[in-house]
Scaffold this motif. Structure first.
Motif, PDB file in Angstrom:
ATOM      1  N   ASN A 101      39.600  42.137  38.903  1.00 42.86           N
ATOM      2  CA  ASN A 101      38.310  42.182  37.688  1.00 42.86           C
ATOM      3  C   ASN A 101      38.269  40.744  37.539  1.00 42.86           C
ATOM      4  N   THR A 102      39.468  39.096  37.543  1.00 42.85           N
ATOM      5  CA  THR A 102      39.416  38.190  37.675  1.00 42.85           C
ATOM      6  C   THR A 102      38.948  37.466  39.075  1.00 42.85           C
ATOM      7  N   SER A 103      39.400  37.854  39.809  1.00 43.07           N
ATOM      8  CA  SER A 103      38.864  37.521  41.197  1.00 43.07           C
ATOM      9  C   SER A 103      37.414  37.651  41.746  1.00 43.07           C
ATOM     10  N   ALA A 104      37.110  39.260  41.336  1.00 41.26           N
ATOM     11  CA  ALA A 104      35.210  38.845  40.884  1.00 41.26           C
ATOM     12  C   ALA A 104      34.784  38.270  39.861  1.00 41.26           C
ATOM     13  N   LEU A 105      35.180  37.983  38.986  1.00 46.10           N
ATOM     14  CA  LEU A 105      34.436  36.741  37.762  1.00 46.10           C
ATOM     15  C   LEU A 105      34.641  35.948  38.514  1.00 46.10           C
ATOM     16  N   MET A 106      35.575  35.581  39.673  1.00 44.77           N
ATOM     17  CA  MET A 106      35.593  33.306  39.708  1.00 44.77           C
ATOM     18  C   MET A 106      34.169  33.721  40.768  1.00 44.77           C
ATOM     19  N   GLY A 107      34.433  34.419  41.796  1.00 50.68           N
ATOM     20  CA  GLY A 107      33.829  34.887  42.948  1.00 50.68           C
ATOM     21  C   GLY A 107      31.777  34.409  42.316  1.00 50.68           C
TER      22      GLY A 107
END
Length: 90
Positions: free
Chosen positions: A74-80
């Motif tokens: 989820n964090t990587s998706a948010l950072m994207g």
């Protein structure tokens, strides 16, 4: 939640384990159905993520590995999303 409740409590035979992995993966995908406007087809990638998380749980027998893996996902998706927003502003 699905992995711990379904897979931990109903361990036993291989057939039951495969059934619980399948059910927990499908439920994980369907819990995200509102994110895609009610489209079941759009939740299929999340069902595969649920399968991957089920395999992690089977390997480690620890729900915290799933929680941290999903947190990183989820964090990587948010950072994207934040990165794309920033790129569109400049």
């Amino acid at each position: 939640m699905y992995r711990h409740v379904l897979m931990y409590r109903f361990k036993g035979s291989l057939v039951r384990l495969i059934l619980m992995v399948t059910i927990s993966s499908i439920l994980f995908g369907l819990i995200h159905i509102n994110n895609f406007g009610g489209s079941v087809v759009a939740t299929i990638p999340y069902m595969f993520v649920g399968l991957y998380l089920s395999l992690i749980y089977l390997r480690t027998n620890n729900i915290w590995h799933n929680i941290m893996t999903y947190f990183i996902f989820n964090t990587s998706a948010l950072m994207g999303i934040v990165l794309m927003w920033y790129v569109n502003l400049t």
